[in-house]
Motif scaffolding. Structure first.
Motif, mmCIF file in Angstrom:
data_model
loop_
_atom_site.group_PDB
_atom_site.id
_atom_site.type_symbol
_atom_site.label_atom_id
_atom_site.label_comp_id
_atom_site.label_asym_id
_atom_site.label_seq_id
_atom_site.Cartn_x
_atom_site.Cartn_y
_atom_site.Cartn_z
ATOM 1 N N GLU A 12 15.088 8.141 1.466
ATOM 2 C CA GLU A 12 15.159 9.473 0.854
ATOM 3 C C GLU A 12 14.722 9.418 -0.602
ATOM 4 O OE1 GLU A 12 16.195 13.070 -0.801
ATOM 5 O OE2 GLU A 12 17.289 11.276 -1.391
ATOM 6 N N ASP A 13 15.129 8.356 -1.327
ATOM 7 C CA ASP A 13 14.684 8.199 -2.719
ATOM 8 C C ASP A 13 13.167 8.051 -2.791
ATOM 9 O OD1 ASP A 13 17.232 8.358 -3.805
ATOM 10 O OD2 ASP A 13 17.580 6.198 -3.687
ATOM 11 N N ALA A 14 12.616 7.266 -1.884
ATOM 12 C CA ALA A 14 11.176 7.033 -1.883
ATOM 13 C C ALA A 14 10.404 8.319 -1.585
ATOM 14 C CB ALA A 14 10.823 5.953 -0.866
ATOM 15 N N VAL A 15 10.903 9.109 -0.650
ATOM 16 C CA VAL A 15 10.236 10.370 -0.316
ATOM 17 C C VAL A 15 10.271 11.323 -1.507
ATOM 18 C CG1 VAL A 15 10.358 12.424 1.141
ATOM 19 C CG2 VAL A 15 10.588 10.166 2.161
ATOM 20 N N GLN A 16 11.388 11.352 -2.226
ATOM 21 C CA GLN A 16 11.453 12.196 -3.404
ATOM 22 C C GLN A 16 10.387 11.811 -4.425
ATOM 23 O OE1 GLN A 16 13.350 14.920 -4.594
ATOM 24 N NE2 GLN A 16 13.648 15.173 -2.405
ATOM 25 N N GLU A 62 -7.146 15.592 2.351
ATOM 26 C CA GLU A 62 -7.556 15.977 3.710
ATOM 27 C C GLU A 62 -6.428 15.769 4.713
ATOM 28 O OE1 GLU A 62 -11.097 14.987 6.971
ATOM 29 O OE2 GLU A 62 -11.024 13.950 5.033
ATOM 30 N N HIS A 63 -5.660 14.706 4.512
ATOM 31 C CA HIS A 63 -4.548 14.404 5.409
ATOM 32 C C HIS A 63 -3.269 14.308 4.583
ATOM 33 C CE1 HIS A 63 -7.299 13.649 8.738
ATOM 34 N NE2 HIS A 63 -8.015 12.868 7.931
ATOM 35 N N PRO A 64 -2.657 15.445 4.231
ATOM 36 C CA PRO A 64 -1.496 15.423 3.328
ATOM 37 C C PRO A 64 -0.299 14.660 3.882
ATOM 38 C CG PRO A 64 -1.809 17.620 4.267
ATOM 39 C CD PRO A 64 -3.022 16.824 4.610
ATOM 40 N N PHE A 65 -0.088 14.748 5.187
ATOM 41 C CA PHE A 65 1.044 14.030 5.778
ATOM 42 C C PHE A 65 0.861 12.522 5.636
ATOM 43 C CE2 PHE A 65 2.986 11.973 9.542
ATOM 44 C CZ PHE A 65 4.323 12.273 9.297
ATOM 45 N N GLY A 66 -0.323 12.032 5.979
ATOM 46 C CA GLY A 66 -0.601 10.603 5.849
ATOM 47 C C GLY A 66 -0.511 10.142 4.405
ATOM 48 N N TRP A 67 -0.994 10.980 3.480
ATOM 49 C CA TRP A 67 -0.923 10.648 2.043
ATOM 50 C C TRP A 67 0.526 10.468 1.616
ATOM 51 C CZ3 TRP A 67 1.145 12.111 -2.545
ATOM 52 C CH2 TRP A 67 0.502 11.759 -3.731
ATOM 53 N N LEU A 68 1.391 11.385 2.040
ATOM 54 C CA LEU A 68 2.797 11.306 1.653
ATOM 55 C C LEU A 68 3.479 10.099 2.286
ATOM 56 C CD1 LEU A 68 3.863 15.063 1.843
ATOM 57 C CD2 LEU A 68 3.782 13.640 -0.218
ATOM 58 N N ARG A 91 4.907 2.956 0.022
ATOM 59 C CA ARG A 91 4.678 2.051 -1.111
ATOM 60 C C ARG A 91 5.845 2.104 -2.092
ATOM 61 N NH1 ARG A 91 -1.688 3.659 -1.708
ATOM 62 N NH2 ARG A 91 -2.515 2.046 -0.309
ATOM 63 N N ARG A 92 6.360 3.313 -2.347
ATOM 64 C CA ARG A 92 7.527 3.433 -3.231
ATOM 65 C C ARG A 92 8.723 2.685 -2.635
ATOM 66 N NH1 ARG A 92 3.856 5.673 -5.705
ATOM 67 N NH2 ARG A 92 4.081 7.445 -7.143
ATOM 68 N N PHE A 93 8.889 2.819 -1.336
ATOM 69 C CA PHE A 93 10.003 2.142 -0.663
ATOM 70 C C PHE A 93 9.874 0.629 -0.811
ATOM 71 C CE2 PHE A 93 12.212 0.141 2.809
ATOM 72 C CZ PHE A 93 13.361 0.898 2.986
ATOM 73 N N LEU A 94 8.684 0.095 -0.573
ATOM 74 C CA LEU A 94 8.486 -1.352 -0.667
ATOM 75 C C LEU A 94 8.638 -1.825 -2.103
ATOM 76 C CD1 LEU A 94 5.495 -1.776 1.811
ATOM 77 C CD2 LEU A 94 7.926 -2.167 2.218
#
Length: 401
Positions: free
Chosen positions: A32-36, A52-58, A64-67
């Motif tokens: 949840e922190d990473a998604v924020q 072009e692919h907003p879902f994949g970008w997020l 990457r934030r999570f890792l």
């Protein structure tokens, strides 16, 4: 794409991205922190429109934030080498939308209503901590702590991110509905601050309840709650005057009500009726429907409203519901009958602002302007909402001492 449309897209995708990360890594709190952080990055980088692919970008950004978070944790140094080799895929193949599972997780029974509201708005609604803090008029660090404690509570309760069984879903549904109801109410009639409405909260409650309805379209109380929200939200354009002052239901220009929302609300209520045990949201929606069905305030079917409040009173044993029934009873049998009913619950609501206001209105109707003035002023002193306080002072001023 306008900024508002970008925000809508981010909020729509937020629970889906969170579901992917939680499934992949098994840690809801860290995910949840990473998604924020990914959502904040989206706000910054999508100013000229989404990729072009907003879902994949997020998903990629959040992964990457999570890792990065994992690598920085000293207690998990032994996993660092393995995580360094992990690279998130550019796009995820998602065969289901887990937004509903996230909503039920965020409304876990172990949480207090305040914590469940905060976590729901952030995890499922996609709002930032700062946005939620502003909506509830608390400092951002306070809201951040509330959300952090909520996630710790869920972890301590052993909650897992997975689809609930039908029995578990039925058991937890009342909590989910209550949280959405509280979010809507705070948006529709803010309990504190300078604004009568917090439209962003009521709109988010409606959006999340629509999402719930799409997944649980056969649940009558879900339909009823959505109906109630729409029937009330339809009045929004007429609830304030040009100066932003509160306009009571009896004084509203009903020509400004949103008839499309009313029609949708009535259709949902009609579908909900006659199926299963009648719950409080169906009764509340029925009361709202009676009000919305009157072209003029004087055409309101008060006997029906009084009867409906009687049913709601039996169902909830809530003294505030009794106060509302007292108002309806006064419209049917006169203010003295209403005052007697108010007196019957006065010991359960000592110096409650709602009791003071109802009693003041009924005393005013009975001709005791001096007593009404004193109660309106007492209620104004207790009011935490500026529009409500100003309205009560205006009502008191109609009866000079």
């Amino acid at each position: 794409m306008a900024g508002g449309r970008v925000e809508d897209l981010l909020r729509e995708l937020a629970p889906q991205v969170l579901a992917v990360l939680t499934r992949r890594y098994g840690d809801f709190a860290a995910a949840e922190d990473a998604v924020q952080e990914a959502l904040l990055a989206g706000h910054q980088h999508w100013a000229d429109g989404p990729p072009e692919h907003p879902f994949g970008w997020l998903v990629q950004t959040a992964s990457r934030r999570f890792l990065d978070q994992r690598r920085s944790e000293a207690s998990r140094r032994d996993r660092e080498q393995r995580f360094q080799r992990e690279q998130p895929p550019a796009y995820d193949v998602v065969d289901r939308d887990d937004s509903l599972a996230l909503l039920f997780l965020a409304c876990h029974p172990a949480l207090t209503p305040a914590s469940a509201i905060a976590l729901t708005l952030r995890a499922v609604g996609g709002l930032t901590t700062a946005e939620i803090a502003r909506a509830f008029l608390v400092p951002e660090p306070t809201m951040a702590q509330r959300i952090s404690r909520a996630k710790q509570t869920i972890r301590a309760a052993g909650a897992r991110f997975e689809p609930l069984t039908p029995a578990e879903q039925t058991e937890r549904l009342p909590v989910v509905l209550h949280v959405l109801y509280l979010v809507f109410n705070e948006g529709y009639a803010a309990t504190s601050g300078d604004d009568l409405n917090r439209v962003e909260l009521s709109a988010e409650a409606i959006r999340l309840t629509r999402m719930l309805h799409r997944s649980l379209s056969d649940e009558p109380e879900v339909k009823a709650l959505l109906s109630l929200m729409l029937l009330l939200d339809a009045r929004l354009p007429a609830r304030t005057d040009d100066a932003g002052n509160l306009v009571t239901l009896a004084e509203q220009d009903r020509g400004r009500w949103d008839r499309d929302l009313i029609a949708e609300g009535l259709r949902l209520l009609d579908e909900a009726m006659g199926t299963g045990r009648v719950g409080e949201y169906r009764i509340q929606a029925a009361i709202a429907a009676v009000h919305d069905g009157a072209d003029r305030a004087e055409d309101t079917d008060w006997p029906q409203i009084h009867a409906l409040y009687g049913l709601l009173e039996v169902l909830t044993d809530n003294p505030v519901v009794t106060l509302n029934r007292a108002v309806a009873l006064a419209m049917v049998d006169g203010p003295l009958a209403g005052l007697a009913l108010v007196d019957s619950v006065a010991d359960r609501l000592p110096d409650h602002p709602r009791l003071l206001v109802v009693r003041a209105h009924l005393l005013e109707q009975s001709g005791d302007g001096e007593a009404a003035r004193r109660l309106f002023r007492r209620a104004a002193d207790l009011a935490t909402s500026r529009p409500e306080r100003e309205r009560l002072l205006m009502l008191a001023a109609r009866h000079p001492s």
